[in-house]
Design a protein around this motif. Sequence first.
Motif, short mmCIF file in Angstrom:
data_model
loop_
_atom_site.label_atom_id
_atom_site.label_comp_id
_atom_site.label_asym_id
_atom_site.label_seq_id
_atom_site.Cartn_x
_atom_site.Cartn_y
_atom_site.Cartn_z
N TYR A 32 46.70 8.24 86.98
CA TYR A 32 46.11 7.32 86.01
C TYR A 32 47.10 6.91 84.92
N PRO A 33 47.82 7.86 84.30
CA PRO A 33 48.80 7.44 83.30
C PRO A 33 49.94 6.59 83.87
N ARG A 34 50.33 6.85 85.10
CA ARG A 34 51.40 6.05 85.72
C ARG A 34 50.94 4.63 86.01
N GLN A 35 49.65 4.44 86.27
CA GLN A 35 49.13 3.12 86.57
C GLN A 35 48.77 2.34 85.31
N HIS A 36 48.63 3.01 84.17
CA HIS A 36 48.23 2.36 82.92
C HIS A 36 49.27 2.61 81.83
N ILE A 37 50.52 2.32 82.13
CA ILE A 37 51.62 2.57 81.19
C ILE A 37 51.45 1.75 79.92
N ASP A 38 51.01 0.51 80.03
CA ASP A 38 50.87 -0.35 78.84
C ASP A 38 49.89 0.23 77.84
N TYR A 39 48.79 0.79 78.30
CA TYR A 39 47.81 1.39 77.40
C TYR A 39 48.43 2.54 76.62
N TYR A 40 49.12 3.42 77.30
CA TYR A 40 49.72 4.57 76.63
C TYR A 40 50.87 4.16 75.72
N LYS A 41 51.58 3.10 76.08
CA LYS A 41 52.66 2.60 75.24
C LYS A 41 52.11 2.05 73.93
N THR A 42 51.02 1.29 73.99
CA THR A 42 50.42 0.76 72.75
C THR A 42 49.81 1.88 71.91
#
Length: 74
Positions: A32-42
């Motif tokens: 999940y974190p690898r697929q949603h990098i933009d969310y975690y970056k923001t």
Amino acid sequence: MTVVYMTRVRYGLLVGSFVAAVGATMYAVFLYPRQHIDYYKTQQSKNRAAIKIDDIQPGGMRVWSDPFDRRKHD
């Protein structure tokens, strides 16, 4: 014969549920974190917005770098 069959079914369900639980955990932790990098970056930029790096950075150490910044290979 019925008792042995039911024991095998229960064993299969037990093993299957264990495999499903491990798979769900692996998805939540790794995929999940690898697929949603933009969310975690923001989220990371929001959390670190109020931090003044120069005030907390020990002398002589390099400043935080962006862990999402990928190096380009030539």
